[in-house]
Design an enzyme around this catalytic site. Structure first.
Site, PDB file in Angstrom:
ATOM      1  N   ASP A  34       2.043   2.303   3.618  1.00  0.00           N
ATOM      2  CA  ASP A  34       1.259   3.529   3.443  1.00  0.00           C
ATOM      3  C   ASP A  34       1.069   4.275   4.743  1.00  0.00           C
ATOM      4  OD1 ASP A  34      -1.147   5.084   1.969  1.00  0.00           O
ATOM      5  OD2 ASP A  34      -1.901   4.323   3.874  1.00  0.00           O
ATOM      6  N   LYS A  35       0.685   3.564   5.771  1.00  0.00           N
ATOM      7  CA  LYS A  35       0.320   4.259   7.006  1.00  0.00           C
ATOM      8  C   LYS A  35       1.545   4.911   7.658  1.00  0.00           C
ATOM      9  CE  LYS A  35      -3.608   1.191   7.440  1.00  0.00           C
ATOM     10  NZ  LYS A  35      -4.535   2.088   6.753  1.00  0.00           N
TER      11      LYS A  35
ATOM     12  N   ARG B 275     -15.587   4.064   2.666  1.00  0.00           N
ATOM     13  CA  ARG B 275     -14.693   3.024   3.196  1.00  0.00           C
ATOM     14  C   ARG B 275     -14.675   2.948   4.711  1.00  0.00           C
ATOM     15  NH1 ARG B 275      -8.645   5.040   1.850  1.00  0.00           N
ATOM     16  NH2 ARG B 275      -8.138   3.566   3.504  1.00  0.00           N
TER      17      ARG B 275
ATOM     18  N   THR C 197      -7.903  -1.976   1.039  1.00  0.00           N
ATOM     19  CA  THR C 197      -7.377  -2.969   0.098  1.00  0.00           C
ATOM     20  C   THR C 197      -8.058  -4.326   0.273  1.00  0.00           C
ATOM     21  OG1 THR C 197      -5.302  -1.772  -0.105  1.00  0.00           O
ATOM     22  CG2 THR C 197      -5.269  -4.106  -0.707  1.00  0.00           C
TER      23      THR C 197
ATOM     24  N   SER D 112      -6.786   4.655  -1.372  1.00  0.00           N
ATOM     25  CA  SER D 112      -6.645   3.193  -1.449  1.00  0.00           C
ATOM     26  C   SER D 112      -7.959   2.498  -1.776  1.00  0.00           C
ATOM     27  CB  SER D 112      -6.096   2.638  -0.135  1.00  0.00           C
ATOM     28  OG  SER D 112      -4.743   2.991   0.018  1.00  0.00           O
TER      29      SER D 112
ATOM     30  N   ASP E 189      -0.690   0.204  -4.676  1.00  0.00           N
ATOM     31  CA  ASP E 189      -2.003   0.683  -5.111  1.00  0.00           C
ATOM     32  C   ASP E 189      -1.982   2.155  -5.508  1.00  0.00           C
ATOM     33  OD1 ASP E 189      -1.636   1.465  -2.489  1.00  0.00           O
ATOM     34  OD2 ASP E 189      -3.688   1.029  -1.862  1.00  0.00           O
ATOM     35  N   HIS E 190      -0.996   2.877  -4.999  1.00  0.00           N
ATOM     36  CA  HIS E 190      -0.819   4.288  -5.364  1.00  0.00           C
ATOM     37  C   HIS E 190       0.555   4.682  -4.861  1.00  0.00           C
ATOM     38  CE1 HIS E 190      -1.357   5.344  -1.161  1.00  0.00           C
ATOM     39  NE2 HIS E 190      -2.400   4.528  -1.152  1.00  0.00           N
TER      40      HIS E 190
ATOM     41  N   GLU F 192      -1.390  -8.099   1.235  1.00  0.00           N
ATOM     42  CA  GLU F 192      -1.051  -6.671   1.307  1.00  0.00           C
ATOM     43  C   GLU F 192      -0.148  -6.367   2.492  1.00  0.00           C
ATOM     44  OE1 GLU F 192      -3.246  -2.329   1.790  1.00  0.00           O
ATOM     45  OE2 GLU F 192      -3.918  -4.033   2.998  1.00  0.00           O
TER      46      GLU F 192
ATOM     47  N   HIS G 224       2.285   8.002   5.665  1.00  0.00           N
ATOM     48  CA  HIS G 224       1.406   9.089   6.147  1.00  0.00           C
ATOM     49  C   HIS G 224       1.982   9.731   7.410  1.00  0.00           C
ATOM     50  CE1 HIS G 224      -2.043   8.958   3.491  1.00  0.00           C
ATOM     51  NE2 HIS G 224      -2.233   7.660   3.683  1.00  0.00           N
TER      52      HIS G 224
ATOM     53  N   HIS H 224      -1.056  11.120  -0.368  1.00  0.00           N
ATOM     54  CA  HIS H 224      -0.733  10.263  -1.521  1.00  0.00           C
ATOM     55  C   HIS H 224      -0.242  11.138  -2.675  1.00  0.00           C
ATOM     56  CE1 HIS H 224      -3.906   7.046  -0.172  1.00  0.00           C
ATOM     57  NE2 HIS H 224      -2.999   7.281   0.741  1.00  0.00           N
TER      58      HIS H 224
ATOM     59  N   ASP I 117      -9.940  -2.739   6.093  1.00  0.00           N
ATOM     60  CA  ASP I 117      -9.299  -1.594   5.432  1.00  0.00           C
ATOM     61  C   ASP I 117      -9.495  -1.713   3.910  1.00  0.00           C
ATOM     62  OD1 ASP I 117      -7.968   0.811   5.421  1.00  0.00           O
ATOM     63  OD2 ASP I 117      -5.991  -0.046   5.791  1.00  0.00           O
TER      64      ASP I 117
ATOM     65  N   ASP J  51       0.860  -1.195   0.000  1.00  0.00           N
ATOM     66  CA  ASP J  51       0.000   0.000   0.000  1.00  0.00           C
ATOM     67  C   ASP J  51       0.892   1.239   0.000  1.00  0.00           C
ATOM     68  OD1 ASP J  51      -1.965   1.978   0.452  1.00  0.00           O
ATOM     69  OD2 ASP J  51      -3.192   0.545   1.549  1.00  0.00           O
TER      70      ASP J  51
END
Lengths: 492, 492
Positions: A365-366, A205, A194, A141, A407-408, A360, A369, A451, A192, A91
């Protein structure tokens, strides 16, 4: 550290080269006759080993290519259908996160033994489509997972719906309808974006529970005739095995329907799920199916990350370099991503029709962030080690397509150690190179970095892997996997 | 806009597919017998056309893949030697700059008809090596150019030297020693790092003139027995044709040697160079060789960029979206990169032994440093159009290997339009999508944004192009081109 990849990534010998070339000839000839070929023996010959070949400061010392690659790449092209597909998602993970992890974990001239060894590489676009039909150049995501999971662009925040609210079938649903085994594994909450994209269809989401759905997605509650909250949808529309975090949401209570007044955990048990909560319980599972499904939730929220480190600060790259540390909150009994992957593969591999498994590493990702470079690197290490498990499986099961992507894209950048960034930075002392790497997070001044919209790396090995190169869109992943598994468009 | 690419990127027809498959069979069979094959007809079948196939918000509408790609990719693998190599460099150009340009120029679901059509794609690492032997995770253009040009990692600022100061032969020098024709084309000063890496060996990239060399590289002046300034090295060690900017440095005076007291322009003429200063003069050239070399300098400094636009500002992404404008300073008579490329190809293609041509869009980097998204996009457009010219040439000359890459990554990022970035941002109104793209520059608070250290996209088509995939180091480019052209290690 995971070691099996060593066995499958040997230094080239004359004998091995001869074997490769023989394989190349056979595969080429087979392809010439346009018969799909089974290549159960081909995987070993197509992994690449892009290690620097000498001292990186010497002439040719930094080069990664072993030899002229045409025959080897040709031999690795296989248009047969796949029996199994493993889709690895990092992610918020693209070239920048990969390079940061490589530099730290194995040095700039080294290579990651999962992420970096796949012979087919390219990139895909990740834009989403707003409800009003406008292109949104930066996906979240949920929209991105909907794109690869259903072949249809969603709007940011939506799962498994197009911008008009129409439900689109996911790869997991399609695989189930075709009789395949299925798995859904993550280091985040299993609700989550994904993992949820594979079983849920909902406009927001965050609608994890009946109460949250009543608040944010009121027309989609069970009492209003909707599909219900994400966790309720999971219980109705599950993979054979679902692993990750998010135990807390099973304490929520159903507010309508057959299980009204019961917690989602009670509902899960009533529906026949076996619920496991630690690695030992997971290891004790010896079979899964739609009739005997397993949910493993190993934390109340996301699984703890394996590494922690100082967060980035303003001017942090000019402070003394720091090292990453193991995260003391990674408690005993929490499975690593590679352990969940290995167990899922072990359980799914017995299915005669094959399987679709999504894995995943969600906290890359987190941690991005949070501007936490060490957290991010540790979770990229988790991704890489899980891929190594997948490669080891594919070594034994050559009819397995492995796809690795993100995913991004995300915020993190490697910048000069003396740069005066306006963002949050950290200087990391790299253990292998014994140098300093400065990482920059500078897309947001708020609590959470943003992102980014750059195209994202794709990579693959196995049958149909040649489709994963050049420029794709992330919706192509749906069709490549659907067609690789020869799935028919059956509504369940 | 360049249009010839349309001719070579046709929509797939049954007849064309049959031709492709036939080619695939022939190439595969040829490869099976391990005979290098000539594939002068293969180029048409290996370009990819990754345009979205429908409405991007519909099921399957955003997918880019035309069809199962295995046979086509296999057909495009060719291990024959190349007669010609064209290396396209986007300075400071990787996935982010490409995605930004694509979104603006053709829309998020479109594709760039040069950059995006190459069948083999991957990435390479760009770290440099400091003089003390430490890895530097963020290269500059001098060290990176030295890496791909000589196969040896340099330190930041150095050209054609390793960290110990040892000279390493460049691809251009090697091509000349093997009797090939050579060209060196850029939109920057021809003394700038990328073009200079092919003819100069000097410890500091800024030593353009004798005076600057006396100041910054004193042991390397002609009077001290060194190779002299970069411009003097160009006059002694030139390509058959060298095109770009940097006219001002020819007004400098030699301070030692045979031409002492004369300007470098006088020296150039005495050495037999034909000097051209505008597009008409360039077009009038009808032959080039080592004996009849041409230098075209079309501006005192870098060539003007084709597009200008408002610079990014703090909070700029939240201001009304703006459009890119043509740069009024792009004066008549200045050649476009595609025009220089076409002319160089036309002149070099007559050489019986083939050629090596480097083409750089150098101001993608410089506009990125300036946080000018429109300037950056315009120069990426220039790169894309030059590549289209190269592809058109390769259509006629299938023994041509085309490689497209960047020398290092850079600052620019696509961020959410509502992000509160700490850096300089701009909101661009995208003409095709009619949406808004926010671009962020946030690696430096000073005047110049910084390079970044992420691995950089590589792409290729033609003989040996299959080597340009997976993970490489940028030093691999030297060896891939050397071996593709079958160059022997001859010192001139």
């Amino acid at each position: 550290m995971q070691t099996p990849a060593k066995k499958i990534l040997p230094i080239m010998t004359t004998k091995k080269l001869t074997t490769m070339i023989m394989t190349a000839m056979l595969v080429s000839l087979s392809a010439c006759s346009h018969q799909p070929v089974s290549t159960s023996a081909s995987l070993q010959s197509t992994l690449i080993t892009p290690q620097a070949k000498g001292q990186p400061d010497a002439f040719g010392g930094a080069r990664r290519l072993n030899q002229e690659h045409s025959a080897i790449l040709k031999a690795s092209i296989d248009d047969a259908h796949a029996k199994n597909v493993i889709l690895f998602i990092g992610d918020g993970t693209s070239d920048s996160e990969i390079t940061i992890a490589r530099n730290y974990l194995v040095g700039a001239s080294g290579y990651l033994k999962g992420i970096d060894v796949l012979p087919f590489t390219g990139s895909y676009t990740t834009y989403s489509i707003d409800r009003d039909g406008k292109v949104n150049y930066v996906t979240d995501s949920a929209a991105s997972a909907s794109a690869w999971a259903t072949g249809t662009k969603a709007y940011n925040g939506a799962l498994g719906l197009d911008r008009h609210g129409k439900v689109h079938q996911s790869l997991l649903e399609l695989a189930k309808a075709n009789g395949l085994a299925t798995g859904n594994v993550t280091t985040t909450e299993i609700q989550d974006a994904t993992p949820a994209s594979l079983y849920a269809h909902i406009s927001a989401r965050k609608c994890y529970t009946p109460a949250k759905t009543a608040e944010l997605c009121p027309t989609e509650t069970v009492q209003n005739g909707g599909l219900g909250s994400i966790t309720e949808q999971l219980l109705k529309n599950h993979a054979d095995i679902t692993l990750g975090g998010g135990a807390q949401y099973f304490a929520a209570t159903a507010t309508a329907g057959q299980y009204q007044g019961q917690t989602l955990l009670q509902q899960a048990k009533a529906r026949g799920f076996r619920m496991v909560n630690n690695l030992n319980q997971l290891q004790a599972i010896d079979a899964v199916s739609q009739q005997q499904p397993v949910i493993g939730v190993f934390a109340q929220g996301n699984l703890p990350v394996i590494w922690s480190g100082p967060k980035s600060t303003l001017g942090g790259n000019q402070k003394p370099a720091v090292s990453c540390q193991e995260n003391p909150e990674f408690v005993a009994g929490t499975p690593l991503l590679k352990e969940m992957t290995a167990k899922a593969l072990s359980l799914l591999s017995s299915h005669p029709k094959g399987f679709f498994l999504q894995v995943e590493s969600g906290s890359i990702d987190k941690q991005n962030h949070k501007a936490n470079a060490c957290g991010q690197i540790g979770e990229t290490k988790q991704l890489d080690e899980a891929i190594q498990v997948g490669l080891e499986f594919a070594k034994q099961h050559g009819d397995t397509l492995i796809i690795v992507t993100g995913d991004h894209a995300h915020t993190s950048q490697i910048i000069p150690i003396k740069a005066n960034s306006p963002g949050l930075t950290v200087a990391l002392k790299t253990p292998i190179d014994q140098s300093v790497m400065a990482v920059n997070y500078a897309t947001e001044t708020g609590d959470s970095q943003a992102h980014t919209g750059v195209q994202v790396r794709t990579a693959a090995i196995g049958p149909r892997a040649a489709n994963i190169n050049g420029l794709l869109d992330q919706t192509d992943i749906f069709f490549i996997i659907r067609d690789a598994l020869n799935l028919e468009s059956i509504q369940k």
